[in-house]
Design a protein around this motif. Structure first.
Motif, PDB file in Angstrom:
ATOM      1  N   MET A 153       0.873  -1.389  -0.071  1.00 20.97           N
ATOM      2  CA  MET A 153       0.024   0.151  -0.147  1.00 20.97           C
ATOM      3  C   MET A 153       0.959   1.272   0.033  1.00 20.97           C
ATOM      4  SD  MET A 153      -2.808   1.353   2.857  1.00 20.97           S
ATOM      5  CE  MET A 153      -3.758  -0.290   2.582  1.00 20.97           C
ATOM      6  N   GLY A 154       1.894   1.183   0.931  1.00 21.64           N
ATOM      7  CA  GLY A 154       2.771   2.401   0.775  1.00 21.64           C
ATOM      8  C   GLY A 154       2.539   3.221   2.084  1.00 21.64           C
ATOM      9  N   PRO A 155       3.176   4.265   2.254  1.00 21.90           N
ATOM     10  CA  PRO A 155       3.052   5.120   3.469  1.00 21.90           C
ATOM     11  C   PRO A 155       1.825   6.055   3.358  1.00 21.90           C
ATOM     12  CG  PRO A 155       5.153   5.652   2.379  1.00 21.90           C
ATOM     13  CD  PRO A 155       4.741   4.555   1.929  1.00 21.90           C
ATOM     14  N   LEU A 156       1.861   6.522   1.946  1.00 20.18           N
ATOM     15  CA  LEU A 156       0.717   7.562   1.712  1.00 20.18           C
ATOM     16  C   LEU A 156      -0.800   6.716   1.755  1.00 20.18           C
ATOM     17  CD1 LEU A 156      -0.240  10.328   0.978  1.00 20.18           C
ATOM     18  CD2 LEU A 156       0.047   9.877  -1.602  1.00 20.18           C
ATOM     19  N   GLY A 157      -0.812   5.584   1.300  1.00 15.55           N
ATOM     20  CA  GLY A 157      -1.905   4.741   1.202  1.00 15.55           C
ATOM     21  C   GLY A 157      -2.371   4.524   2.602  1.00 15.55           C
ATOM     22  N   VAL A 158      -1.600   4.290   3.585  1.00 14.85           N
ATOM     23  CA  VAL A 158      -1.882   4.177   5.154  1.00 14.85           C
ATOM     24  C   VAL A 158      -2.339   5.245   5.713  1.00 14.85           C
ATOM     25  CG1 VAL A 158      -0.717   3.637   7.213  1.00 14.85           C
ATOM     26  CG2 VAL A 158      -0.002   2.275   5.470  1.00 14.85           C
ATOM     27  N   CYS A 159      -1.721   6.562   5.258  1.00 10.49           N
ATOM     28  CA  CYS A 159      -2.100   7.980   5.932  1.00 10.49           C
ATOM     29  C   CYS A 159      -3.374   7.881   5.434  1.00 10.49           C
ATOM     30  CB  CYS A 159      -1.100   8.910   5.405  1.00 10.49           C
ATOM     31  SG  CYS A 159       0.403   8.683   6.411  1.00 10.49           S
ATOM     32  N   LEU A 160      -3.754   7.863   4.184  1.00  9.87           N
ATOM     33  CA  LEU A 160      -5.199   8.101   3.781  1.00  9.87           C
ATOM     34  C   LEU A 160      -6.177   7.116   4.346  1.00  9.87           C
ATOM     35  CD1 LEU A 160      -4.259   8.371  -0.344  1.00  9.87           C
ATOM     36  CD2 LEU A 160      -5.130   9.997   1.257  1.00  9.87           C
ATOM     37  N   VAL A 161      -6.152   5.853   4.671  1.00 10.02           N
ATOM     38  CA  VAL A 161      -6.613   5.108   5.474  1.00 10.02           C
ATOM     39  C   VAL A 161      -6.993   5.446   6.657  1.00 10.02           C
ATOM     40  CG1 VAL A 161      -6.928   2.737   6.417  1.00 10.02           C
ATOM     41  CG2 VAL A 161      -6.142   2.889   4.105  1.00 10.02           C
ATOM     42  N   ILE A 162      -6.072   6.058   7.505  1.00 11.73           N
ATOM     43  CA  ILE A 162      -6.101   6.582   8.820  1.00 11.73           C
ATOM     44  C   ILE A 162      -6.975   7.808   8.771  1.00 11.73           C
ATOM     45  CG2 ILE A 162      -4.623   7.810  10.571  1.00 11.73           C
ATOM     46  CD1 ILE A 162      -2.398   6.140   9.944  1.00 11.73           C
ATOM     47  N   CYS A 163      -6.508   8.737   7.676  1.00 15.13           N
ATOM     48  CA  CYS A 163      -7.364  10.039   7.571  1.00 15.13           C
ATOM     49  C   CYS A 163      -8.903   9.670   7.438  1.00 15.13           C
ATOM     50  CB  CYS A 163      -6.945  10.752   6.409  1.00 15.13           C
ATOM     51  SG  CYS A 163      -7.715  12.282   6.242  1.00 15.13           S
ATOM     52  N   ALA A 164      -9.078   8.697   6.565  1.00 17.38           N
ATOM     53  CA  ALA A 164     -10.663   8.095   6.389  1.00 17.38           C
ATOM     54  C   ALA A 164     -11.274   7.544   7.668  1.00 17.38           C
ATOM     55  CB  ALA A 164     -10.725   7.189   5.239  1.00 17.38           C
ATOM     56  N   ALA A 165     -10.367   7.156   8.502  1.00 26.44           N
ATOM     57  CA  ALA A 165     -11.007   6.454   9.458  1.00 26.44           C
ATOM     58  C   ALA A 165     -11.327   7.453  10.683  1.00 26.44           C
ATOM     59  CB  ALA A 165     -10.090   5.347  10.241  1.00 26.44           C
ATOM     60  N   VAL A 166     -10.296   8.396  10.612  1.00 22.99           N
ATOM     61  CA  VAL A 166     -10.465   9.392  11.762  1.00 22.99           C
ATOM     62  C   VAL A 166     -11.473  10.473  11.333  1.00 22.99           C
ATOM     63  CG1 VAL A 166      -9.237  11.320  12.867  1.00 22.99           C
ATOM     64  CG2 VAL A 166      -8.097   9.353  12.586  1.00 22.99           C
ATOM     65  N   THR A 167     -11.701  10.779  10.213  1.00 22.10           N
ATOM     66  CA  THR A 167     -12.825  11.494   9.437  1.00 22.10           C
ATOM     67  C   THR A 167     -14.104  11.190   9.872  1.00 22.10           C
ATOM     68  OG1 THR A 167     -11.560  12.178   7.664  1.00 22.10           O
ATOM     69  CG2 THR A 167     -13.780  12.580   7.649  1.00 22.10           C
ATOM     70  N   ALA A 168     -14.298   9.668   9.722  1.00 18.38           N
ATOM     71  CA  ALA A 168     -15.512   9.119   9.968  1.00 18.38           C
ATOM     72  C   ALA A 168     -15.833   8.936  11.483  1.00 18.38           C
ATOM     73  CB  ALA A 168     -15.590   7.553   9.296  1.00 18.38           C
ATOM     74  N   ALA A 169     -14.671   8.802  12.437  1.00 15.43           N
ATOM     75  CA  ALA A 169     -14.847   8.664  13.791  1.00 15.43           C
ATOM     76  C   ALA A 169     -15.204  10.051  14.258  1.00 15.43           C
ATOM     77  CB  ALA A 169     -13.644   8.100  14.304  1.00 15.43           C
ATOM     78  N   THR A 170     -14.689  11.229  13.798  1.00 15.52           N
ATOM     79  CA  THR A 170     -14.966  12.603  14.295  1.00 15.52           C
ATOM     80  C   THR A 170     -16.300  12.890  14.000  1.00 15.52           C
ATOM     81  OG1 THR A 170     -13.753  13.340  12.422  1.00 15.52           O
ATOM     82  CG2 THR A 170     -12.585  13.209  14.623  1.00 15.52           C
ATOM     83  N   TRP A 171     -16.838  12.675  12.803  1.00 16.73           N
ATOM     84  CA  TRP A 171     -18.033  13.136  12.435  1.00 16.73           C
ATOM     85  C   TRP A 171     -19.144  12.354  13.162  1.00 16.73           C
ATOM     86  CZ3 TRP A 171     -22.074  10.187   9.523  1.00 16.73           C
ATOM     87  CH2 TRP A 171     -23.130  11.049   9.339  1.00 16.73           C
ATOM     88  N   ILE A 172     -19.051  11.002  13.325  1.00 18.76           N
ATOM     89  CA  ILE A 172     -19.843  10.056  14.011  1.00 18.76           C
ATOM     90  C   ILE A 172     -19.941  10.701  15.475  1.00 18.76           C
ATOM     91  CG2 ILE A 172     -20.221   7.758  15.278  1.00 18.76           C
ATOM     92  CD1 ILE A 172     -19.084   6.649  12.290  1.00 18.76           C
ATOM     93  N   ALA A 173     -18.851  10.871  16.317  1.00 20.24           N
ATOM     94  CA  ALA A 173     -18.964  11.252  17.403  1.00 20.24           C
ATOM     95  C   ALA A 173     -19.631  12.715  17.622  1.00 20.24           C
ATOM     96  CB  ALA A 173     -17.164  11.699  18.042  1.00 20.24           C
TER      97      ALA A 173
END
Length: 275
Positions: A1-21
């Motif tokens: 996946m590469g580091p940029l892909g990992v960061c994009l996954v983290i970003c998507a997860a954090v975005t969803a979590a902060t919106w749901i919260a």
């Protein structure tokens, strides 16, 4: 996946979590609560993926120091406690219909701000692509400059913290605090010195991309540019609240630089004001 892909996954997860919260708790400062934490993870992802390239480790250590300081300052102001929402969101809710604010929460607070956090960390991606380039004098200069800006923001936040504790003590004693807003120390040279030093650190961070490649302009400059635009908008909004609250705030604006620290302008005399 590469580091940029990992960061994009983290970003998507954090975005969803902060919106749901935010929807679940009806508090809208969840992005503020992760603002000083997630960048540390992003930059260490690039450092680790590079095999701990010296420049990326230096960048990650600097961002870690930034994150520790900002997290501490946010925590002592009660930002992580229930009800620790930024007061400006309540003001903005009062200016919008409920459905408008929910769209604002989804697209700006949750999606845009999380994307921006990733963007201003991406000079680490440029440095990752140039991994193996040895550290040089400019890396040392940038590290010193970053730490100087970090110290400046620490001083500004401490001055603000001490002032607000004094205001709280005055109110607890049954007195009206005068003045109502901070005008001394670094706040004599800038109305928002903490804003200045925060942005300046990320511009210095971008400088490591230049030091790694010898090329001045990379697409990863977008994060620093957009962060500056965000702070310009935040300054305008914050000051609209202060001007409505404090009658003498306009005089402070007239003599004090908005963001970049500078010498205060002399105050006009009564004759000059009425001329």
């Amino acid at each position: 996946m590469g580091p940029l892909g990992v960061c994009l996954v983290i970003c998507a997860a954090v975005t969803a979590a902060t919106w749901i919260a935010s929807v679940a708790t009806r508090e809208y400062s969840w992005v503020d609560r992760i603002w000083s934490i997630v960048p540390v993870a992003y930059v260490w992802v690039f450092a680790g993926w590079s095999g701990f390239d010296a420049r990326l480790v230096l960048m990650a250590v600097l961002v870690t120091l930034w994150g520790i300081r900002l997290t501490f300052n946010y925590a002592r102001k009660g930002g992580y406690r229930p009800g620790g929402e930024d007061y400006r969101w309540a003001v903005l809710r009062g200016r919008m219909a409920p459905w408008q604010y929910q769209l604002f929460n989804l697209f700006f607070i949750s999606i845009y701000q999380n994307a921006l956090i990733l963007l201003f960390c991406l000079p680490a991606y440029t440095a990752y692509e140039a991994a193996g380039t040895p550290l040089g004098v400019w890396d040392v200069v940038l590290a010193v400059v970053f730490l100087a800006f970090l110290a400046g923001e620490t001083v500004a936040d401490q001055q603000q913290w001490a002032f607000h504790r004094w205001k709280a003590a005055e109110r607890a004693a049954g007195r009206t605090p005068e003045p109502g807003f901070l005008q001394t120390g670094l706040f004599r040279t800038s109305r928002h010195p903490n804003f200045f030093f925060e942005q300046a650190q990320w511009w210095a961070f971008y400088g490591f991309a230049v030091a790694a490649t010898g090329v001045w302009l990379h697409w990863t400059i977008a994060g620093a540019v957009l962060l500056t635009l965000l702070f310009i908008g935040s300054t305008i909004f914050t000051e609209s609240i202060s001007r409505a609250k404090y009658p003498d705030y306009d005089a402070y604006r007239a003599r004090t630089s908005a963001i970049v620290p500078w010498f205060p302008r002399p105050q006009a005399t009564a004759g000059e004001r009425t001329a």
